[in-house]
Design a protein around this motif. Structure first.
Motif, PDB file in Angstrom:
ATOM      1  N   MET A 141     -39.670 -86.765  70.688  1.00  9.45           N
ATOM      2  CA  MET A 141     -40.485 -85.948  71.588  1.00  9.45           C
ATOM      3  C   MET A 141     -39.639 -85.484  72.778  1.00  9.45           C
ATOM      4  O   MET A 141     -38.794 -86.205  73.263  1.00  9.45           O
ATOM      5  N   MET A 142     -39.899 -84.290  73.211  1.00  8.34           N
ATOM      6  CA  MET A 142     -39.158 -83.762  74.348  1.00  8.34           C
ATOM      7  C   MET A 142     -40.084 -83.762  75.570  1.00  8.34           C
ATOM      8  O   MET A 142     -41.269 -83.492  75.466  1.00  8.34           O
ATOM      9  N   ARG A 143     -39.479 -84.061  76.684  1.00  5.67           N
ATOM     10  CA  ARG A 143     -40.282 -83.839  77.884  1.00  5.67           C
ATOM     11  C   ARG A 143     -39.375 -83.287  78.979  1.00  5.67           C
ATOM     12  O   ARG A 143     -38.149 -83.396  78.900  1.00  5.67           O
ATOM     13  N   VAL A 144     -40.017 -82.664  79.958  1.00  7.52           N
ATOM     14  CA  VAL A 144     -39.211 -81.990  80.957  1.00  7.52           C
ATOM     15  C   VAL A 144     -39.817 -82.198  82.341  1.00  7.52           C
ATOM     16  O   VAL A 144     -41.033 -82.164  82.523  1.00  7.52           O
ATOM     17  N   LYS A 145     -38.922 -82.427  83.269  1.00  4.29           N
ATOM     18  CA  LYS A 145     -39.361 -82.549  84.656  1.00  4.29           C
ATOM     19  C   LYS A 145     -39.440 -81.128  85.219  1.00  4.29           C
ATOM     20  O   LYS A 145     -38.447 -80.401  85.242  1.00  4.29           O
ATOM     21  N   VAL A 146     -40.643 -80.719  85.599  1.00  2.00           N
ATOM     22  CA  VAL A 146     -40.795 -79.321  86.042  1.00  2.00           C
ATOM     23  C   VAL A 146     -40.770 -79.179  87.560  1.00  2.00           C
ATOM     24  O   VAL A 146     -40.629 -78.069  88.090  1.00  2.00           O
ATOM     25  N   GLY A 147     -40.907 -80.270  88.289  1.00  2.00           N
ATOM     26  CA  GLY A 147     -40.865 -80.145  89.747  1.00  2.00           C
ATOM     27  C   GLY A 147     -41.542 -81.345  90.383  1.00  2.00           C
ATOM     28  O   GLY A 147     -41.793 -82.351  89.719  1.00  2.00           O
ATOM     29  N   THR A 148     -41.838 -81.210  91.655  1.00  2.00           N
ATOM     30  CA  THR A 148     -42.523 -82.303  92.352  1.00  2.00           C
ATOM     31  C   THR A 148     -43.975 -81.924  92.577  1.00  2.00           C
ATOM     32  O   THR A 148     -44.334 -80.737  92.537  1.00  2.00           O
ATOM     33  N   ILE A 149     -44.777 -82.920  92.827  1.00  2.00           N
ATOM     34  CA  ILE A 149     -46.207 -82.672  93.051  1.00  2.00           C
ATOM     35  C   ILE A 149     -46.399 -81.793  94.297  1.00  2.00           C
ATOM     36  O   ILE A 149     -47.291 -80.954  94.356  1.00  2.00           O
ATOM     37  N   GLU A 150     -45.490 -81.951  95.268  1.00  3.53           N
ATOM     38  CA  GLU A 150     -45.596 -81.124  96.489  1.00  3.53           C
ATOM     39  C   GLU A 150     -45.436 -79.632  96.197  1.00  3.53           C
ATOM     40  O   GLU A 150     -45.927 -78.781  96.913  1.00  3.53           O
ATOM     41  N   GLN A 151     -44.701 -79.355  95.130  1.00  6.00           N
ATOM     42  CA  GLN A 151     -44.500 -77.934  94.800  1.00  6.00           C
ATOM     43  C   GLN A 151     -45.730 -77.293  94.169  1.00  6.00           C
ATOM     44  O   GLN A 151     -45.765 -76.084  93.973  1.00  6.00           O
ATOM     45  N   LEU A 152     -46.695 -78.118  93.831  1.00  3.88           N
ATOM     46  CA  LEU A 152     -47.927 -77.583  93.244  1.00  3.88           C
ATOM     47  C   LEU A 152     -49.048 -77.616  94.285  1.00  3.88           C
ATOM     48  O   LEU A 152     -49.646 -78.664  94.524  1.00  3.88           O
ATOM     49  N   PRO A 153     -49.332 -76.484  94.909  1.00  2.00           N
ATOM     50  CA  PRO A 153     -50.450 -76.484  95.851  1.00  2.00           C
ATOM     51  C   PRO A 153     -51.767 -76.658  95.084  1.00  2.00           C
ATOM     52  O   PRO A 153     -51.865 -76.222  93.938  1.00  2.00           O
ATOM     53  N   LYS A 154     -52.730 -77.293  95.713  1.00  2.00           N
ATOM     54  CA  LYS A 154     -54.010 -77.504  95.033  1.00  2.00           C
ATOM     55  C   LYS A 154     -54.673 -76.171  94.727  1.00  2.00           C
ATOM     56  O   LYS A 154     -54.732 -75.281  95.575  1.00  2.00           O
ATOM     57  N   ARG A 155     -55.173 -76.064  93.528  1.00  2.00           N
ATOM     58  CA  ARG A 155     -55.966 -74.915  93.081  1.00  2.00           C
ATOM     59  C   ARG A 155     -55.196 -73.581  93.102  1.00  2.00           C
ATOM     60  O   ARG A 155     -55.779 -72.512  93.155  1.00  2.00           O
ATOM     61  N   LEU A 156     -53.854 -73.657  93.121  1.00  2.00           N
ATOM     62  CA  LEU A 156     -53.052 -72.440  92.985  1.00  2.00           C
ATOM     63  C   LEU A 156     -52.030 -72.719  91.889  1.00  2.00           C
ATOM     64  O   LEU A 156     -51.270 -73.679  91.981  1.00  2.00           O
TER      65      LEU A 156
END
Lengths: 106, 808
Positions: free
Chosen positions: A1-16
């Motif tokens: 299985m492959m997995r990838v780190k896409v970023g940090t939680i801070e980079q994901l604003p809520k509901r955007l």
């Protein structure tokens, strides 16, 4: 299985939503109001709309092109529309967001 | 600070007025209520039902202790106000309490009238007015058998019926020669007497009481004609007297009742009177409907919204005695200048009379079948002419095939007269909330909450509605499926409760879905911004992508950029800049828009902030629900036919109204002559220059629903164009539904109405004031984003390209 780190939680604003490219895949990532993280294929089943730019409400996103309502959990378009987007498992570990590159569901 | 409101009297009229005040403004007052009785507010009208054993005391409570608590009202029950000091604005009570007021409502009601005859104070003599009287009579009936009721009016007969039910023998004593003379004509009265005699009442008419006698307790009644009867219990039901003692002592003008004007104001500032203690235009009302009407008017006055005045009521009466249906309203006696239509079916004991004066229906009496009572009362109140009366209305109920009365009622017809609830309101509530029982209808609408006389009608209506009718009423336009509330209701609640965020609106107003949807969120965002200019921060996650990113999303996920060019006028320098930017960012297409601007199409999202920075021009808002462009023709500067400087005015309008958010996109145009090269006839606001002035057109649309604009008005100066346009835009902002174009809005609210508002100098001034407040709070969004790194990160940057990593 492959997995990838896409970023940090801070980079994901809520509901955007945020878009991420992994090889040939283009995914839309969402962090809901209650901090769940979802990853779906960034193409509305209708006309390929950029789902990462839609309005997020609970665990649904509304496509910005023609307002289709897509469930982030299972990728299903909500009635009266029909269709489905691929969904991927997204997890958060130590503040980092990972996506597993094996479609969930179907 | 909250103002202090004190209510003296915890009865139906006063508390209803408080309910109306709470509806208008929950937050304005700190409310204190004094009531001499130890109970919360109860329905006095239904006491006779309690006495008759049809209902219990608990069931007639109108406002429970919890209700007072929930509404933050201090209630002192069993405490009597003894003194008003209107210099100091305070009241004192029999328990030595002193409470200050800013506004004081007297709703002291009335006292039963006790005949001033010897023996009136003997034990066993009672009035019939409150719960205590009622309990006393029930208690008496356990030991004693013989009752006499003095008074053959409404209350006396209801009391007599109750005593019969309690197993007593009942004599009814009346001074006149027929019963209920204040409500019935002799024919109806005789029918009533016959019916009640059948039920077991015994009547002594034309009898004047001289004294009550008895040794230690009452034993009988002696009359002026020398005759007498035995009685163990005597109930006095000869009338009521407004309770004006407190008012009189406090120096408030009193006649029979406390004198009030059409706004329920007494002669002392800040003191009002409502209900049975008040005398309005010489009349004291003892029925519930007028009291409620008064309460409504007074609530407006107290909340500082003096609107409609109270002009008196047409009253109607219904007797609450099981098995007897009596109704009367208005002018019911035959007399000088009146004519009447009568139906008298002696065999079936049905009598109906409609009284007409100068061709208008002014009164009615119904006996035996009162189902048309409400309908007739409506006709009387409206002053309908005789032609409106369908004779089938009077047809005997037994004639068969009569259509259900509720079906023939208009939506505006009142079903519950006490509370003024219309058929339409009840049907709407049934449809919206899926109501199934009379009790549910009562809880949602107040219908049948007071005298209960309309219960039958409500039940009939329910039955009728639960058939196919229900579909007709589900038309209320809610904002979306997440709420049952309409736009108007939501806006009213936002203002009243001062809700400041989308989330707050949803949680306070009970949204069905916690986070709403793509329809309500942008709408709420708009309404909040419109209501609180400069104060409300737009919630970006509730904006549609175009307005969030300040560019138009295109089918392929790219965006288009349209810089502002006021009035469609540009310069060589601007053109050069645009050309440079287009080259630098490989813009695939440059196109002129329908609104005379330049569009850069096919721009990548992440390039947007840099493109804006390089352009250094303000946003053209080609994406927004706001003023887009003002299209102009060349005008008199160059055109052979131009009568005015259309370009100049167009630029001025665009600069003035730039960035103004509206319920939907707004397009404008200015043409310098009726040839209309700027297509002013199909714009939201179109201005056409004519010799010596300007014509202003509104509500035009060149879109899917093509609509030619309506001429709003013709004005002389540019100044006036700016004023009318500004007021029009602001009124549209305030009263249109979100996503409603002006074309639809103008049709919905009506051009005449819009004219009335805009041509009213005061209203126009107020609209413009609010408009300028909104305008002064706007900033150019492109610049804001260019200068804000964090916003760029949040909105425009993706997570980039990633490589997958195998995991165990």
């Amino acid at each position: 299985m492959m997995r990838v780190k896409v970023g940090t939680i801070e980079q994901l604003p809520k509901r955007l939503g945020k878009c991420v490219h992994i090889g040939v895949l283009e995914l839309a990532l969402f962090r809901t109001q209650d901090d769940r993280v979802y990853a779906v294929e960034n193409r509305c089943p209708h006309k390929g709309g950029d789902l990462s730019q839609g309005i997020v409400s609970g665990e649904y996103v509304f496509c910005p092109l023609h307002d289709w309502k897509i469930c982030l959990r299972d990728g299903q378009a909500q009635a009266p529309d029909e269709g489905c987007v691929k969904t991927y498992r997204a997890t958060v570990e130590d503040g980092c967001v990972y996506v597993e590159l094996q479609e969930t569901g179907e | 600070m909250k103002r202090k409101l004190v209510l003296v009297g915890n009865g139906m009229a006063g508390v209803r007025c408080i309910e109306e005040i709470l509806k208008l403004n929950r937050e304005a007052f700190e409310i204190t209520i004094f009531g001499s009785e130890p109970h919360p507010n109860y329905n006095r009208i239904l006491l006779s039902k309690v006495l008759q054993g049809d209902t219990s005391i608990d069931e007639i409570t109108l406002n429970s202790w919890e209700w007072y608590e929930q509404n933050g009202i201090r209630l002192f029950a069993g405490e009597t106000v003894t003194d008003i000091d209107h210099e100091e604005q305070l009241v004192r009570t029999d328990r030595g309490r002193v409470v200050e007021y800013d506004e004081l409502i007297l709703a002291t009601g009335s006292n039963p009238f006790i005949l001033p005859v010897p023996g009136a104070d003997l034990p066993g003599v009672t009035a019939f007015r409150d719960i205590q009287d009622c309990e006393r009579m029930i208690e008496y009936a356990k030991t004693y058998k013989k009752a006499a009721v003095i008074g053959g009016g409404l209350l006396g007969l209801e009391a007599a019926r109750g005593l019969l039910n309690l197993g007593m023998d009942v004599d009814v004593i009346h001074i006149f020669d027929y019963l209920m003379e204040r409500q019935l004509d002799p024919t109806a009265s005789k029918l009533l007497q016959r019916e009640l005699e059948k039920q077991g009442m015994n009547f002594l008419l034309r009898k004047e009481t001289a004294e009550l006698f008895g040794n230690g307790r009452v034993e009988g009644v002696r009359f002026k004609d020398g005759t007498s009867i035995a009685a163990d219990l005597v109930v006095m039901a000869v009338g009521i007297r407004p309770n004006v003692d407190l008012a009189r002592r406090s120096g408030i003008a009193v006649n029979r009742g406390i004198i009030v004007n059409d706004y329920l104001e007494t002669n002392v500032p800040h003191i009002y009177a409502v209900g049975e203690c008040a005398e309005h235009r010489g009349v004291v009302y003892g029925l519930v409907a007028p009291l409620y009407e008064q309460g409504k008017v007074l609530a407006q006055v107290i909340c500082g919204r003096k609107g409609k005045s109270y002009e008196g009521s047409v009253v109607s009466t219904q007797l609450k005695v099981s098995g007897v249906d009596v109704f009367s309203a208005g002018e019911f006696m035959d007399g000088e200048g009146t004519e009447s239509i009568k139906l008298y079916d002696e065999a079936r004991s049905v009598y109906k009379k409609v009284v007409v004066r100068e061709g208008k229906i002014v009164g009615a009496v119904l006996f035996g079948d009162t189902s048309e009572g409400r309908k007739l009362l409506d006709m009387i109140q409206r002053g309908d002419s005789l032609e409106a009366l369908s004779l089938s209305l009077l047809a005997p109920a037994s004639s068969g095939g009569k259509e259900s009365l509720v079906a023939t009622m208009a939506d505006t017809d009142v079903v519950c007269g006490c509370n003024g609830v219309t058929k339409g309101a009840i049907c709407q509530a049934i449809a919206e909330h899926g109501l199934k029982t009379v009790a549910e209808v009562r809880d949602y609408t107040n219908a049948s909450r007071s005298c209960g006389g309309c219960k039958g009608l409500v039940a009939e209506l329910l039955e009728h509605m639960l058939g196919e009718e229900v579909n007709r009423y589900t038309v209320k336009e809610t904002i979306c499926g997440c709420t049952n509330l309409s736009r108007e209701e939501v806006i009213a609640a936002i203002k009243e409760k001062r809700l400041m965020t989308v989330k707050e609106v949803m949680s306070v107003l009970g949204w069905k879905k916690e986070e709403g949807c793509s329809k309500c969120r942008p709408a709420l965002n708009y309404y909040l911004g419109m209501l609180y200019p400069g104060e409300y921060d737009e919630e970006v996650e509730s904006l549609f992508v175009n307005e969030r990113l300040h560019a138009n999303i295109q089918a392929d996920g790219t965006y288009s950029v349209v810089p502002r060019m006021y009035g469609g006028v540009t310069t060589a320098e601007q053109l050069r800049k645009i050309a440079d930017v287009a080259e630098k960012y490989n813009v695939p297409m440059i196109k002129l828009t329908g609104g005379q601007r330049i569009d850069l199409l096919g721009v990548k999202k992440e390039d947007l902030p840099r493109i804006w920075a390089d352009l250094g021009m303000p946003s053209g808002y080609a994406y927004a629900k706001a003023l887009r462009t003002v299209k102009t023709c060349v005008g008199k500067q160059f055109c052979r036919f131009g009568t005015q400087d259309s370009t100049g005015l167009g630029i001025r309008m665009e600069q003035t109204f730039e960035r103004l958010k509206t319920p939907h996109k707004v397009k404008m145009a200015v043409s310098a002559c009726p040839r209309n090269c700027a297509e002013s006839g199909i714009k939201d606001v179109g201005v056409v220059g004519v010799e010596g002035g300007w014509e202003i057109y509104v509500g035009g649309n060149g879109g899917t629903h093509l609509r030619a604009a309506d001429l709003l008005c013709t004005v002389k100066t540019e100044e006036e164009v700016m004023e009318m346009t500004g007021a029009f835009l602001q009124y549209y902002r305030e009263s249109a539904h979100y996503l409603e174009r002006t074309s639809k809005w103008v049709e919905r609210v009506g051009l005449e109405h819009i004219r009335e508002v805009l041509f009213d100098v005061e209203m126009r001034r107020a609209l413009l004031e609010r408009l300028h407040k909104a305008l002064s709070a706007t900033k150019d969004p492109w610049r804001e984003i260019v200068e804000n790194e964090r916003l760029q990160q949040t909105l425009f940057c993706d997570l980039g390209d990633k490589e997958p990593v195998p995991v165990e």
